[in-house]
Design a protein around this motif. Structure first.
Motif, mmCIF file in Angstrom:
data_model
loop_
_atom_site.group_PDB
_atom_site.id
_atom_site.type_symbol
_atom_site.label_atom_id
_atom_site.label_comp_id
_atom_site.label_asym_id
_atom_site.label_seq_id
_atom_site.Cartn_x
_atom_site.Cartn_y
_atom_site.Cartn_z
ATOM 1 N N ILE A 104 0.841 -1.204 0.000
ATOM 2 C CA ILE A 104 0.000 0.000 0.000
ATOM 3 C C ILE A 104 0.870 1.246 0.000
ATOM 4 C CG2 ILE A 104 -1.715 1.314 1.302
ATOM 5 C CD1 ILE A 104 -2.816 -1.302 2.354
ATOM 6 N N VAL A 105 1.924 1.236 0.799
ATOM 7 C CA VAL A 105 2.826 2.393 0.863
ATOM 8 C C VAL A 105 3.409 2.693 -0.514
ATOM 9 C CG1 VAL A 105 5.016 3.229 1.773
ATOM 10 C CG2 VAL A 105 3.402 2.102 3.294
ATOM 11 N N ILE A 106 3.907 1.671 -1.174
ATOM 12 C CA ILE A 106 4.523 1.882 -2.481
ATOM 13 C C ILE A 106 3.487 2.348 -3.498
ATOM 14 C CG2 ILE A 106 5.754 0.760 -4.368
ATOM 15 C CD1 ILE A 106 7.400 1.209 -1.803
ATOM 16 N N LEU A 107 2.294 1.749 -3.486
ATOM 17 C CA LEU A 107 1.248 2.121 -4.440
ATOM 18 C C LEU A 107 0.828 3.574 -4.253
ATOM 19 C CD1 LEU A 107 -0.774 1.340 -6.638
ATOM 20 C CD2 LEU A 107 -2.322 0.559 -4.832
ATOM 21 N N VAL A 108 0.539 3.964 -3.007
ATOM 22 C CA VAL A 108 0.120 5.347 -2.756
ATOM 23 C C VAL A 108 1.266 6.309 -3.013
ATOM 24 C CG1 VAL A 108 -0.828 6.931 -1.035
ATOM 25 C CG2 VAL A 108 -1.569 4.553 -1.082
ATOM 26 N N PHE A 109 2.490 5.883 -2.743
ATOM 27 C CA PHE A 109 3.667 6.713 -3.014
ATOM 28 C C PHE A 109 3.784 7.004 -4.510
ATOM 29 C CE2 PHE A 109 8.209 7.156 -4.019
ATOM 30 C CZ PHE A 109 8.542 8.224 -3.205
ATOM 31 N N ILE A 110 3.521 5.996 -5.342
ATOM 32 C CA ILE A 110 3.588 6.184 -6.798
ATOM 33 C C ILE A 110 2.485 7.131 -7.263
ATOM 34 C CG2 ILE A 110 3.310 5.014 -9.017
ATOM 35 C CD1 ILE A 110 4.600 2.545 -7.732
ATOM 36 N N ILE A 111 1.293 6.998 -6.666
ATOM 37 C CA ILE A 111 0.147 7.811 -7.091
ATOM 38 C C ILE A 111 0.226 9.233 -6.538
ATOM 39 C CG2 ILE A 111 -2.364 8.069 -6.959
ATOM 40 C CD1 ILE A 111 -2.523 5.001 -6.843
ATOM 41 N N ALA A 112 0.486 9.350 -5.235
ATOM 42 C CA ALA A 112 0.414 10.663 -4.582
ATOM 43 C C ALA A 112 1.759 11.337 -4.411
ATOM 44 C CB ALA A 112 -0.253 10.512 -3.213
ATOM 45 N N GLY A 113 2.846 10.598 -4.575
ATOM 46 C CA GLY A 113 4.164 11.180 -4.412
ATOM 47 C C GLY A 113 4.636 11.166 -2.969
#
Length: 271
Positions: free
Chosen positions: A121-130
């Motif tokens: 989840i951290v990596i996914l949201v990091f890719i989407i939201a920065g």
């Protein structure tokens, strides 16, 4: 034959908390020690000596990279995530338990949250939201929701219907029954869920360091990168101590919140 008594919710929560804290410490230090020992980190005695030196360094307790500041950062991630999770979970779990409907849906949704890996989840949201706090907060909220929803629902569902029926017969309204009868009786189970979620979130908040954030995980990630076993151990111990401190504080809060009569019943039911 005397029926076998089950451990109370508070007792189960305490055992779960201690187990989680211990497993977190062992997992972090075990993996790190295997990795760092192969790189010449030194004997166990040397590692312990270096650990003591690391904790007693003058700069270890001051500045942006000091333990107090890292604890504050860690508590920030934990507090924000738990506040959001409580705002979502308690109305759902308590409401469904009070109505006696939708329990299967709530538990299934919670189980989905348990199955999703927080690091993913951290990596996914990091890719989407920065870059920012959002990826870690989203992951920790997803981790905290399942135990609170499940325990809130179960605690409300297991309230003796004869008791609520008697309250209805006394003329209590629905809100009065909820606030004065059902919630006090369900409080031990609800608090057990909150305590479990708190320890899990504190232990998992270390993943924030993977995406450049602070917290106690900073010591572990930086220590691995620098091949410093003392720093990795120091960070892991700090996380475990923080988790167990939170458990003790919440256990004290539970003694204040839960009616004394229920506390006596739980003590009698605890083997």
């Amino acid at each position: 034959m005397t029926p076998k008594r089950m451990p109370s919710a508070g007792a189960r929560s305490s055992r779960t908390t201690l187990a989680l804290a211990s497993l977190t410490l062992l997992a972090l230090t075990g993996c790190a020690s295997d990795s760092l020992m192969m790189r010449g980190a030194g004997s166990p005695v040397e590692v312990l000596q270096n650990l003591w030196t690391w904790f007693t360094e003058a700069g270890r307790w001051t500045g942006n990279d000091g333990i107090p500041n890292r604890v504050i950062e860690h508590l920030y991630y934990t507090g924000v995530s738990l506040a959001i999770a409580l705002a979502i979970s308690l109305p759902v779990g308590i409401g469904l338990g009070h109505l006696g409907k939708g329990g299967l849906f709530a538990i299934n949704v919670s189980n989905i949250g348990r199955a999703v890996p927080e690091f993913g989840i951290v990596i996914l949201v990091f890719i989407i939201a920065g870059y920012g706090d959002l990826p870690v907060i989203v992951a920790l909220v997803a981790l905290a929701i399942p135990p609170i929803v499940t325990n809130s629902y179960v605690g409300m569902r297991d309230v003796d219907r004869q008791v609520t029926g008697a309250a209805r017969g006394m003329g209590m309204t629905g809100w009065q029954r909820l606030l004065q009868v059902e919630l006090p009786l369900a409080a031990p189970a609800i608090m057990a869920g909150i305590r479990t979620s708190t320890v899990q979130v504190i232990a998992t908040a270390t993943i924030g360091a993977y995406v450049g954030l602070g917290g106690l995980g900073r010591f572990i990630i930086d220590g691995l990168a620098q091949h410093r076993m003392d720093q990795v151990l120091g960070g892991a111990i700090a996380v475990a101590v923080l988790a167990m401190t939170a458990e003790l504080l919440l256990a004290g809060l539970q003694r204040v919140i839960v009616p004394r009569a229920l506390q006596s019943m739980r003590q009698q039911a605890t083997p």
